[in-house]
Scaffold this motif. Structure first.
Motif, PDB file in Angstrom:
ATOM      1  N   THR A  21     -18.713  48.122 -66.024  1.00 34.98           N
ATOM      2  CA  THR A  21     -18.670  49.513 -65.552  1.00 34.98           C
ATOM      3  C   THR A  21     -17.879  50.384 -66.515  1.00 34.98           C
ATOM      4  OG1 THR A  21     -18.808  48.802 -63.250  1.00 34.98           O
ATOM      5  CG2 THR A  21     -17.961  51.005 -63.652  1.00 34.98           C
ATOM      6  N   MET A  22     -16.706  49.926 -66.894  1.00 31.92           N
ATOM      7  CA  MET A  22     -15.839  50.730 -67.759  1.00 31.92           C
ATOM      8  C   MET A  22     -16.470  50.963 -69.135  1.00 31.92           C
ATOM      9  SD  MET A  22     -13.305  51.558 -65.878  1.00 31.92           S
ATOM     10  CE  MET A  22     -14.528  51.571 -64.564  1.00 31.92           C
ATOM     11  N   SER A  23     -17.142  49.964 -69.669  1.00 36.32           N
ATOM     12  CA  SER A  23     -17.733  50.116 -71.000  1.00 36.32           C
ATOM     13  C   SER A  23     -18.865  51.133 -71.000  1.00 36.32           C
ATOM     14  CB  SER A  23     -18.249  48.769 -71.510  1.00 36.32           C
ATOM     15  OG  SER A  23     -19.328  48.309 -70.708  1.00 36.32           O
ATOM     16  N   GLY A  24     -19.474  51.377 -69.818  1.00 38.56           N
ATOM     17  CA  GLY A  24     -20.597  52.295 -69.757  1.00 38.56           C
ATOM     18  C   GLY A  24     -20.239  53.750 -69.601  1.00 38.56           C
ATOM     19  N   ILE A  25     -18.958  54.038 -69.292  1.00 38.38           N
ATOM     20  CA  ILE A  25     -18.601  55.429 -69.015  1.00 38.38           C
ATOM     21  C   ILE A  25     -17.773  56.093 -70.121  1.00 38.38           C
ATOM     22  CG2 ILE A  25     -18.715  55.066 -66.523  1.00 38.38           C
ATOM     23  CD1 ILE A  25     -15.699  54.982 -66.446  1.00 38.38           C
ATOM     24  N   GLN A  26     -17.253  55.314 -71.077  1.00 39.47           N
ATOM     25  CA  GLN A  26     -16.402  55.911 -72.111  1.00 39.47           C
ATOM     26  C   GLN A  26     -17.104  57.039 -72.880  1.00 39.47           C
ATOM     27  OE1 GLN A  26     -13.229  55.367 -72.426  1.00 39.47           O
ATOM     28  NE2 GLN A  26     -12.971  56.782 -74.137  1.00 39.47           N
ATOM     29  N   ALA A 122     -13.259  55.412 -55.417  1.00 40.62           N
ATOM     30  CA  ALA A 122     -12.919  54.208 -54.661  1.00 40.62           C
ATOM     31  C   ALA A 122     -14.157  53.702 -53.941  1.00 40.62           C
ATOM     32  CB  ALA A 122     -11.812  54.508 -53.655  1.00 40.62           C
ATOM     33  N   MET A 123     -14.382  52.375 -53.998  1.00 34.47           N
ATOM     34  CA  MET A 123     -15.560  51.777 -53.365  1.00 34.47           C
ATOM     35  C   MET A 123     -15.241  50.339 -52.986  1.00 34.47           C
ATOM     36  SD  MET A 123     -17.956  51.454 -56.795  1.00 34.47           S
ATOM     37  CE  MET A 123     -17.798  53.205 -57.145  1.00 34.47           C
ATOM     38  N   PRO A 124     -16.039  49.747 -52.084  1.00 32.39           N
ATOM     39  CA  PRO A 124     -15.711  48.401 -51.612  1.00 32.39           C
ATOM     40  C   PRO A 124     -16.045  47.284 -52.598  1.00 32.39           C
ATOM     41  CG  PRO A 124     -17.713  49.168 -50.554  1.00 32.39           C
ATOM     42  CD  PRO A 124     -17.167  50.333 -51.332  1.00 32.39           C
ATOM     43  N   ALA A 125     -17.020  47.517 -53.468  1.00 35.84           N
ATOM     44  CA  ALA A 125     -17.418  46.518 -54.463  1.00 35.84           C
ATOM     45  C   ALA A 125     -17.900  47.243 -55.704  1.00 35.84           C
ATOM     46  CB  ALA A 125     -18.526  45.614 -53.916  1.00 35.84           C
ATOM     47  N   ASP A 126     -17.712  46.614 -56.834  1.00 38.88           N
ATOM     48  CA  ASP A 126     -18.083  47.284 -58.079  1.00 38.88           C
ATOM     49  C   ASP A 126     -19.578  47.577 -58.114  1.00 38.88           C
ATOM     50  OD1 ASP A 126     -17.882  48.217 -60.786  1.00 38.88           O
ATOM     51  OD2 ASP A 126     -16.136  46.918 -60.970  1.00 38.88           O
ATOM     52  N   ASP A 127     -19.916  48.800 -58.516  1.00 40.38           N
ATOM     53  CA  ASP A 127     -21.310  49.236 -58.602  1.00 40.38           C
ATOM     54  C   ASP A 127     -21.465  50.030 -59.893  1.00 40.38           C
ATOM     55  OD1 ASP A 127     -23.797  50.486 -58.346  1.00 40.38           O
ATOM     56  OD2 ASP A 127     -23.646  50.606 -56.167  1.00 40.38           O
ATOM     57  N   PRO A 128     -21.808  49.355 -61.004  1.00 43.12           N
ATOM     58  CA  PRO A 128     -21.862  50.043 -62.302  1.00 43.12           C
ATOM     59  C   PRO A 128     -22.800  51.236 -62.326  1.00 43.12           C
ATOM     60  CG  PRO A 128     -21.886  47.675 -62.629  1.00 43.12           C
ATOM     61  CD  PRO A 128     -22.044  47.908 -61.148  1.00 43.12           C
ATOM     62  N   ASP A 129     -23.968  51.132 -61.681  1.00 45.95           N
ATOM     63  CA  ASP A 129     -24.920  52.237 -61.721  1.00 45.95           C
ATOM     64  C   ASP A 129     -24.395  53.452 -60.961  1.00 45.95           C
ATOM     65  OD1 ASP A 129     -27.643  53.344 -62.301  1.00 45.95           O
ATOM     66  OD2 ASP A 129     -27.752  53.350 -60.113  1.00 45.95           O
ATOM     67  N   GLN A 133     -23.459  57.086 -62.653  1.00 45.40           N
ATOM     68  CA  GLN A 133     -24.046  58.345 -62.199  1.00 45.40           C
ATOM     69  C   GLN A 133     -22.964  59.357 -61.826  1.00 45.40           C
ATOM     70  OE1 GLN A 133     -27.479  58.716 -59.612  1.00 45.40           O
ATOM     71  NE2 GLN A 133     -27.791  56.500 -59.694  1.00 45.40           N
ATOM     72  N   LEU A 134     -21.966  58.888 -61.081  1.00 40.50           N
ATOM     73  CA  LEU A 134     -20.880  59.789 -60.682  1.00 40.50           C
ATOM     74  C   LEU A 134     -20.175  60.371 -61.903  1.00 40.50           C
ATOM     75  CD1 LEU A 134     -19.146  57.938 -57.696  1.00 40.50           C
ATOM     76  CD2 LEU A 134     -20.209  60.199 -57.623  1.00 40.50           C
ATOM     77  N   VAL A 135     -19.811  59.493 -62.835  1.00 39.81           N
ATOM     78  CA  VAL A 135     -19.070  59.956 -64.012  1.00 39.81           C
ATOM     79  C   VAL A 135     -19.955  60.832 -64.894  1.00 39.81           C
ATOM     80  CG1 VAL A 135     -17.779  59.248 -66.060  1.00 39.81           C
ATOM     81  CG2 VAL A 135     -17.500  57.997 -63.917  1.00 39.81           C
ATOM     82  N   LYS A 136     -21.266  60.549 -64.931  1.00 33.84           N
ATOM     83  CA  LYS A 136     -22.176  61.438 -65.669  1.00 33.84           C
ATOM     84  C   LYS A 136     -22.122  62.847 -65.082  1.00 33.84           C
ATOM     85  CE  LYS A 136     -25.889  62.856 -68.037  1.00 33.84           C
ATOM     86  NZ  LYS A 136     -26.310  64.066 -67.280  1.00 33.84           N
ATOM     87  N   GLY A 137     -22.146  62.966 -63.748  1.00 32.10           N
ATOM     88  CA  GLY A 137     -22.050  64.277 -63.124  1.00 32.10           C
ATOM     89  C   GLY A 137     -20.713  64.939 -63.377  1.00 32.10           C
ATOM     90  N   ILE A 138     -19.640  64.165 -63.311  1.00 29.30           N
ATOM     91  CA  ILE A 138     -18.310  64.708 -63.593  1.00 29.30           C
ATOM     92  C   ILE A 138     -18.248  65.211 -65.036  1.00 29.30           C
ATOM     93  CG2 ILE A 138     -15.858  64.120 -63.806  1.00 29.30           C
ATOM     94  CD1 ILE A 138     -16.382  62.040 -61.520  1.00 29.30           C
TER      95      ILE A 138
END
Length: 356
Positions: A21-26, A122-129, A133-138
Motif C-alpha cells: 500500500t505504502m509503495s503505491g501512494i508515494q 483508518a480501516m479494519p484491514a489493509d486495502d491497497p486499492d 483511490q483515497l490518496v489519489k483524490g487527496i
C-alpha cells in the motif's frame, strides 16, 4: 492459539500488504509538492516501499521572504457519513477531494494561504486499492488547492472498525500576513454579500440525505430523471475547492468577510463572522437552487427552514465586500469558472442572519 504461535498477520495486520500500500501512494504525494519549499526525504524508500528516511515532514514557510509578519493558520476536518455512500458505490477518489476541501475552504476564510496537508486513514484491514483511490483524490484536491501533501498515517485497526468501514481525517496548515487577516471585524452596514456556487451537497448533511434515500427505497445505482444521473453519482459530487478563486479575489479587491458554507447552511456559517450590531439579510431567489436539493426536499418532504439550516442550497461560499467591489469581483470569479451572485447585504441591527 495455533501450534506455530501468534504473529501480526494472524492478529489482523499483514505487514507485506501494508508495504505494498505504502509503495503505491508515494508518487501521489510527490506530484503535489512545491519543490522550492518541501524538503524531499533524505533517503529513497527501501525495497517494498518501507521507510522514507524520516519521521516528519519539513517545509520552508517563507523561502523568498514574501511574508513579513506571518501568522500560522491551522484547521482539521473529515468527510463524515458521505464515506458510506462511497463504500456503497465502490468509488473513493472523490471523497479524497472532499477531505481536502473541508479544511482548505475553512482556512481561506482567514485570508490565508494553505501550504501543507496531511491525512489520516483508518480501516479494519489493509486495502491497497481503496487506500490508493483515497490518496489519489487527496492528491487531486491538493493540486486544486495549491498545497503540498507532505505526509499522513494509514492505521490498520482490526476489531475496531466493522468489515467494510473506514474513516478519514485531514489536517491543513497555512499562513497569512498579520495585517492581512480577514476575520469579519471590518464588516460594515451596506456591504454586499456575494454567494459563490456550490458543486452540489458538498460534505454536510449526509446523515439526513441517507435517511431520505433509504426511506424512499432507492439504491445508489438507481437513475434519477430529475438529475440526469444515478443516486450515487449525484451524492458523490465532490466539494468545490475555492482556494485559488478566493485568493485571487482577496489579492485584487477589498474584502471584509469570508464564510465557508458547511454544516448549518448559510445562516449558521455566515453568522460566525458577523460583528456585534450587524445583520445579514439574504434574499431567497437571487441564486439558482441546484436540482439535487429540490429533489431531496421533495423526496423527503423536508421543510424549508430545515433545508436552510442543513444544506448549502447551492451557495458554497460567501464573500462580504463594499458595493463598489461587486462587479469586478463577480467578473473575476466568473473568469475562474465560479458562478457568483449578489445574494444579500449587511444592515445595522440585531446580530444574525435573516432569509427573506
Amino acid at each position: 492459539m495455533s501450534d506455530e504461535g501468534w504473529d501480526y498477520k494472524k492478529a489482523g495486520l499483514d505487514l507485506e500488504k501494508y508495504a505494498e500500500t505504502m509503495s503505491g501512494i508515494q508518487p501521489l504525494l510527490a506530484r503535489t509538492w512545491d519543490t522550492a519549499r518541501v524538503f524531499p526525504p533524505p533517503f529513497p524508500p527501501r525495497k517494498g516501499g518501507k521507510g522514507s528516511g524520516g519521521f516528519a515532514s519539513l517545509f520552508d514557510i517563507n523561502p523568498d521572504g514574501r511574508y513579513k509578519n506571518p501568522v500560522l493558520v491551522t484547521c482539521t476536518d473529515g468527510v463524515g457519513s458521505k464515506l458510506k455512500i462511497a463504500r456503497q458505490v465502490g468509488k473513493f477518489d472523490t471523497v479524497g477531494i472532499d477531505l481536502v476541501a473541508m479544511s482548505v475552504n475553512d482556512l481561506i476564510c482567514t485570508g490565508g494561504e494553505p501550504l501543507v496537508f496531511l491525512d489520516y486513514i483508518a480501516m479494519p484491514a489493509d486495502d491497497p486499492d481503496l487506500t490508493k483511490q483515497l490518496v489519489k483524490g487527496i492528491s487531486d484536491g491538493c493540486v486544486q488547492a495549491g498545497c503540498s501533501l507532505v505526509g499522513g498515517e494509514t492505521a490498520i485497526l482490526p476489531d475496531f472498525y466493522a468489515p467494510g468501514d473506514f474513516d478519514t481525517a485531514g489536517f491543513c496548515a497555512g499562513v497569512v500576513e498579520r495585517d492581512r487577516v480577514i476575520d469579519g471585524r471590518a464588516i460594515r452596514a451596506g456591504d454586499a454579500l456575494i454567494g459563490l456556487a456550490s458543486s452540489g451537497i458538498h460534505s454536510n448533511g449526509y446523515s439526513l440525505v441517507r435517511k431520505i434515500v433509504d426511506a424512499a427505497g432507492l439504491s445508489v445505482s438507481d437513475h434519477v430523471p430529475d438529475l440526469g444521473t444515478t443516486v450515487g453519482a449525484a451524492l458523490l459530487e465532490p466539494t468545490r475547492i475555492y482556494v485559488k478563486p478566493i485568493r485571487a479575489v482577496v489579492a485584487a479587491h477589498a474584502v471584509t468577510g469570508l464564510a465557508n458554507i458547511t454544516g448549518g447552511g448559510v445562516p449558521d456559517n455566515l453568522g460566525r463572522i458577523l460583528p456585534p450590531g450587524k445583520r445579514a439579510v439574504i434574499r431567497r431567489g437571487t441564486w439558482p437552487v441546484l436540482p439535487v436539493f429540490t429533489w431531496l426536499q421533495k423526496l423527503g418532504r423536508v421543510a424549508q427552514p430545515e433545508m436552510d439550516r442543513v444544506f448549502n442550497g447551492g451557495i458554497g461560499f460567501v464573500v462580504a465586500a463594499p458595493p463598489a467591489e461587486v462587479d469586478g469581483m463577480i467578473a473575476r470569479l466568473s473568469a475562474d469558472g465560479v458562478p457568483a451572485w449578489v445574494i444579500g447585504e449587511i444592515r445595522d441591527g440585531e446580530t444574525g442572519v435573516e432569509i427573506v
